[in-house]
Design an enzyme around this catalytic site. Structure first.
Site: not given
Length: 267
Positions: A65, A130, A265
């Site tokens: 992406r 991932k 975050r």
């Protein structure tokens, strides 16, 4: 694992795994190509109703992406794309990349992989690292139903010295299973689940699959920030809505995010 050890993709072996579902796919396997998504986008669609699939042992210009490249080494990953036709609509069907992620997650869970999570909008994580990425692109040709070209890249066995940039860190199937399946069996299992989930999705839309996605949401109730096209938005991840948009609880109220990069975050 040396170059000579890896199991090459073989259309017949994949068809054997698919069994009677094999007739639903038009599968082409190549040793190497630039990008399976690009190649499939350029290939005219057949009219026989089958789902076109292009798989490559190695991609030299795989795309992720937002213009990133998807790296591949011989035997290190499974990279393939499929073309899926959908009913004409003014825009991309809602939540499509999430449904594809769900199909990949179910395949992994049935193989016994633990800690499978989905990161909005298109990554599959294992315990936060991932394992796979998804790229969905619209392809339209006059007089034909619109189609989405869905690219999937999944790490099978990364080289020890592989340098892969990822905010979450990366993992591979070899780290998740004592005896991971070869690429042909894995591709057959993935195509079977994709067929199942895309059928469900075509019949009932994303709302029917939303709860299943939420169960695997990597960032459920966690503080996140969305790095979008414009400004950064921070808040608590409240899952996704019926359109596949990310819901964010912010001090100003709940916000819907339709595109962007999610990063955890630090609270």
């Amino acid at each position: 694992m040396s170059h000579s050890d890896f199991e090459a993709l073989d259309a017949g072996a994949v068809a054997a795994v698919l069994g009677e579902l094999a007739g639903q796919f038009s599968l082409v396997v190549v040793p190497e190509c630039d990008s399976t998504n690009s190649r499939l986008m350029e290939t005219p669609a057949d009219d026989d109703g089958r789902i076109a699939v292009l798989a490559a042992d190695r991609q030299t210009a795989g795309r992720g992406r937002r213009g990133r490249s998807w790296l591949s080494w011989p035997g290190a990953g499974l990279t393939f794309s499929l073309r899926w036709h959908f009913m004409p609509a003014p825009h991309m069907p809602a939540g499509l990349s999430l449904v594809v992620g769900l199909a990949v997650a179910r395949t992994l869970e049935e193989l016994g992989v633990e800690g499978v999570q989905l990161k909005w909008p298109n990554d599959v994580l294992i315990h936060g690292k991932k394992l796979a990425g998804i790229l969905v692109e619209l392809s339209s040709s006059r007089g034909r139903p619109p189609a989405a070209v869905i690219g999937i890249g999944l790490n099978l066995r990364l080289p020890a010295d592989a340098q892969v940039e990822s905010a979450t860190g990366v993992t591979d199937l070899a780290a998740c299973l004592a005896s991971p399946p070869g690429p042909n069996r894995l591709l057959g299992l993935l195509l079977g689940q994709l067929h199942h989930f895309l059928d469900l999705y075509a019949a009932a839309g994303f709302p029917a699959l939303r709860a299943a996605w939420q169960q695997r949401n990597a960032f459920a109730d966690l503080p996140v920030r969305i790095l979008g096209e414009a400004q950064e938005v921070a808040g608590t991840c409240a899952g996704v809505d019926d359109d596949g948009a990310l819901l964010l609880d912010t001090p100003e109220g709940r916000r819907r995010v339709l595109s962007g990069e999610v990063s955890l975050r630090l609270a």
